[in-house]
Design an enzyme around this catalytic site. Structure first.
Site, PDB file in Angstrom:
ATOM      1  N   GLU A 148       1.689  -7.238  12.310  1.00 55.36           N
ATOM      2  CA  GLU A 148       1.385  -6.187  11.321  1.00 55.36           C
ATOM      3  C   GLU A 148       1.967  -6.644   9.981  1.00 55.36           C
ATOM      4  OE1 GLU A 148      -0.035  -2.829  10.920  1.00 55.36           O
ATOM      5  OE2 GLU A 148       0.708  -3.338   8.925  1.00 55.36           O
TER       6      GLU A 148
ATOM      7  N   ASP B 194      -7.072  -4.200  14.749  1.00 57.46           N
ATOM      8  CA  ASP B 194      -6.966  -2.785  14.404  1.00 57.46           C
ATOM      9  C   ASP B 194      -6.538  -2.677  12.950  1.00 57.46           C
ATOM     10  OD1 ASP B 194      -6.681  -0.075  14.318  1.00 57.46           O
ATOM     11  OD2 ASP B 194      -4.863   0.003  15.528  1.00 57.46           O
ATOM     12  N   GLY B 195      -7.463  -3.012  12.061  1.00 53.42           N
ATOM     13  CA  GLY B 195      -7.112  -3.068  10.648  1.00 53.42           C
ATOM     14  C   GLY B 195      -7.540  -1.827   9.889  1.00 53.42           C
TER      15      GLY B 195
ATOM     16  N   PRO C 224      -5.819  -4.880   1.009  1.00 53.30           N
ATOM     17  CA  PRO C 224      -5.229  -5.923   1.867  1.00 53.30           C
ATOM     18  C   PRO C 224      -6.002  -6.151   3.166  1.00 53.30           C
ATOM     19  CG  PRO C 224      -3.697  -4.063   1.577  1.00 53.30           C
ATOM     20  CD  PRO C 224      -4.891  -3.784   0.719  1.00 53.30           C
TER      21      PRO C 224
ATOM     22  N   HIS D  15      -8.361   4.708  19.729  1.00 54.95           N
ATOM     23  CA  HIS D  15      -7.530   3.676  20.373  1.00 54.95           C
ATOM     24  C   HIS D  15      -8.040   3.322  21.765  1.00 54.95           C
ATOM     25  CE1 HIS D  15      -4.464   5.056  17.258  1.00 54.95           C
ATOM     26  NE2 HIS D  15      -4.721   3.801  16.982  1.00 54.95           N
TER      27      HIS D  15
ATOM     28  N   ASP E 110       1.565 -12.031   8.210  1.00 54.82           N
ATOM     29  CA  ASP E 110       0.169 -12.003   7.769  1.00 54.82           C
ATOM     30  C   ASP E 110      -0.732 -12.441   8.933  1.00 54.82           C
ATOM     31  OD1 ASP E 110      -2.237 -12.421   6.571  1.00 54.82           O
ATOM     32  OD2 ASP E 110      -1.453 -13.604   4.895  1.00 54.82           O
TER      33      ASP E 110
ATOM     34  N   GLN F 146       0.809  -1.217   0.000  1.00 58.09           N
ATOM     35  CA  GLN F 146       0.000   0.000   0.000  1.00 58.09           C
ATOM     36  C   GLN F 146       0.845   1.272   0.000  1.00 58.09           C
ATOM     37  OE1 GLN F 146      -2.205  -1.228   3.413  1.00 58.09           O
ATOM     38  NE2 GLN F 146      -0.389  -1.311   4.703  1.00 58.09           N
TER      39      GLN F 146
END
Ligand code: SPD
Length: 281
Positions: free
Chosen positions: A105, A155-156, A162, A61, A136, A30
């Site tokens: 991550e 937390d995507g 992706p 958060h 992944d 990205q």
């Protein structure tokens, strides 16, 4: 005001006046940009979509992390999937009982850019309890043989590109597999206003796996529509029953979350309540 950074999302546009670009890079996954804004301080965008800003990140958060952490009776092992800006692990590690926090991550570039340019958000990178891995998330939750977790937090990005697989049934099954007995899973579950189909479809998938699935809401000014949701999932835990002692100490250091916000956030607007009732399993 000269320069503007604009997000186009689902037929809407949100623009922030910017004074300078601090970082711009492209990973194999990205595009990553960090810039200085006039009103919200430094901000991170991925593929042209705002991810976080110094001005409003505390709401997102704190709301992702503390409802799960304070309803679990004693969270010692925590898994964070995504969260490359560091805000989620920062809030997790404020809980003194946490012994290990593993963050998976997929994109190292997000962490590199955030560590360098968003130091006020990622303040816990050097905490010895934190184990950051570039891997992944779906592969990890499906195949890991490591000990299970008391709390798992997703937390995507939005479920586009992706980040899409992280809203899939296969990923949620993996999270359930990696959750210890009595564990809590919580995720950012998008806006019920602009992405209603994604929001309700996500609730349906989660309700097929956990006995107690409760979305909750709060404002995130930087995200499309401004109304954001997170979802709390467990088989055993009551989403209302927070540990009052831990909550009192913790919320002294919070800028948004407190026990009253916790209870209020779980109140459902009628349009959400009605559709969830219609789609009840
Ligand atoms: N529409 C943007 C949704 C982004 C959710 N994740 C943000 C990551 C902040 N740590």
């Amino acid at each position: 005001m000269g320069l503007w950074y604009e997000e186009q999302f689902k037929g809407t546009r949100l623009s922030l006046a910017v004074t300078r670009t601090l970082y711009s890079g492209q990973s194999k996954f990205q595009k990553v940009d960090v810039f200085e804004t006039v009103e919200y301080g430094r901000a991170l965008a991925i593929d042209g979509v705002f991810m976080t800003s110094e001005g409003d990140e505390f709401i997102y958060h704190e709301m992702l992390v503390h409802p799960a952490m304070l309803t679990h009776p004693d969270p010692k092992r925590v898994l964070v999937i995504g969260g490359g800006d560091g805000g989620t692990v920062r809030e997790v590690l404020r809980h003194e009982g946490v012994q290990a926090c593993v963050m998976i991550e997929i994109d190292e570039l997000v962490v590199q850019a955030s560590r360098e340019h968003l130091p006020t958000i990622g303040t816990a990178w050097d905490d010895p309890r934190l184990d950051v891995r570039f891997a992944d998330g779906i592969d990890y939750v499906k195949n890991s043989t490591e000990p299970k977790y008391d709390v798992i937090l997703l937390d995507g990005t939005d479920p586009i590109g992706p980040g899409e697989v992280l809203f899939g049934a296969e990923f949620f099954q993996g999270c359930k597999r990696m959750l210890a007995e009595g564990g809590v899973f919580a995720m950012q579950s998008e806006t019920p206003m602009l992405l209603a189909d994604v929001f309700f479809e996500t609730q349906r998938k989660l309700r097929s796996l956990w006995k107690n699935v409760h979305p909750y809401f709060g404002p995130v000014p930087l995200y499309a529509s401004g109304i954001w949701s997170w979802t709390h999932c467990s088989d055993r835990v009551d989403f209302r029953a927070i540990d009052e002692t831990r909550a009192a100490t913790l919320s002294e250091g919070c800028r948004y979350y407190n026990p009253e916000i916790h209870q209020a956030a779980f109140a459902l607007p009628n349009y959400v309540r009605r559709r969830l009732a219609e789609e009840a399993p």
